[in-house]
Scaffold this motif. Structure first.
Motif, mmCIF file in Angstrom:
data_model
loop_
_atom_site.group_PDB
_atom_site.id
_atom_site.type_symbol
_atom_site.label_atom_id
_atom_site.label_comp_id
_atom_site.label_asym_id
_atom_site.label_seq_id
_atom_site.Cartn_x
_atom_site.Cartn_y
_atom_site.Cartn_z
ATOM 1 N N ASN A 26 -10.780 -17.464 -13.801
ATOM 2 C CA ASN A 26 -10.120 -18.557 -13.089
ATOM 3 C C ASN A 26 -9.288 -19.373 -14.069
ATOM 4 O O ASN A 26 -9.516 -19.315 -15.277
ATOM 5 C CB ASN A 26 -11.145 -19.421 -12.338
ATOM 6 C CG ASN A 26 -12.112 -20.100 -13.269
ATOM 7 O OD1 ASN A 26 -11.717 -20.872 -14.125
ATOM 8 N ND2 ASN A 26 -13.397 -19.823 -13.108
ATOM 9 N N PRO A 27 -8.323 -20.146 -13.574
ATOM 10 C CA PRO A 27 -7.416 -20.883 -14.466
ATOM 11 C C PRO A 27 -8.102 -21.942 -15.327
ATOM 12 O O PRO A 27 -7.642 -22.247 -16.416
ATOM 13 C CB PRO A 27 -6.419 -21.545 -13.526
ATOM 14 C CG PRO A 27 -6.620 -20.945 -12.190
ATOM 15 C CD PRO A 27 -7.943 -20.271 -12.179
ATOM 16 N N LEU A 28 -9.213 -22.515 -14.847
ATOM 17 C CA LEU A 28 -9.903 -23.558 -15.610
ATOM 18 C C LEU A 28 -10.838 -22.994 -16.681
ATOM 19 O O LEU A 28 -11.250 -23.706 -17.580
ATOM 20 C CB LEU A 28 -10.711 -24.452 -14.662
ATOM 21 C CG LEU A 28 -9.927 -25.273 -13.660
ATOM 22 C CD1 LEU A 28 -10.879 -26.016 -12.734
ATOM 23 C CD2 LEU A 28 -9.014 -26.235 -14.376
ATOM 24 N N GLY A 29 -11.215 -21.722 -16.547
ATOM 25 C CA GLY A 29 -12.169 -21.139 -17.480
ATOM 26 C C GLY A 29 -13.596 -21.552 -17.190
ATOM 27 O O GLY A 29 -14.496 -21.340 -17.998
ATOM 28 N N ALA A 30 -13.822 -22.172 -16.025
ATOM 29 C CA ALA A 30 -15.140 -22.689 -15.670
ATOM 30 C C ALA A 30 -16.065 -21.574 -15.196
ATOM 31 O O ALA A 30 -15.633 -20.587 -14.626
ATOM 32 C CB ALA A 30 -15.013 -23.746 -14.579
ATOM 33 N N LYS A 31 -17.339 -21.761 -15.459
ATOM 34 C CA LYS A 31 -18.372 -20.826 -14.996
ATOM 35 C C LYS A 31 -19.349 -21.597 -14.115
ATOM 36 O O LYS A 31 -19.731 -22.711 -14.432
ATOM 37 C CB LYS A 31 -19.124 -20.228 -16.182
ATOM 38 C CG LYS A 31 -18.245 -19.416 -17.111
ATOM 39 C CD LYS A 31 -19.052 -18.919 -18.280
ATOM 40 C CE LYS A 31 -18.157 -18.180 -19.263
ATOM 41 N NZ LYS A 31 -18.900 -17.746 -20.432
#
Length: 64
Positions: A26-31
């Protein structure tokens, strides 16, 4: 009293590091991790209800 909890003097020294690994999905790099603590809640509630109703002969019926 035979098995006391270890004190801070009995524990080894810890060295901590922070390693960031962003998610490429995803664009935010969030998990996601927020839902992991809720996995045990539904079975706990069902077991509590079954225990409360057990004196009246209530039993769990499993539908397959």
């Amino acid at each position: 009293m035979d098995y006391a909890l270890p004190t801070s003097a009995q524990l080894p020294n810890f060295e901590l590091d922070l390693i960031e690994t962003p998610s490429p999905l995803n664009p935010l790099g969030a998990k996601g991790i927020g839902e992991s603590g809720t996995i045990g809640a539904p079975p706990t509630i069902v077991n509590a209800a079954l225990d409360a109703l057990a004196p009246w002969g209530s039993k769990l019926l499993i539908c397959r």
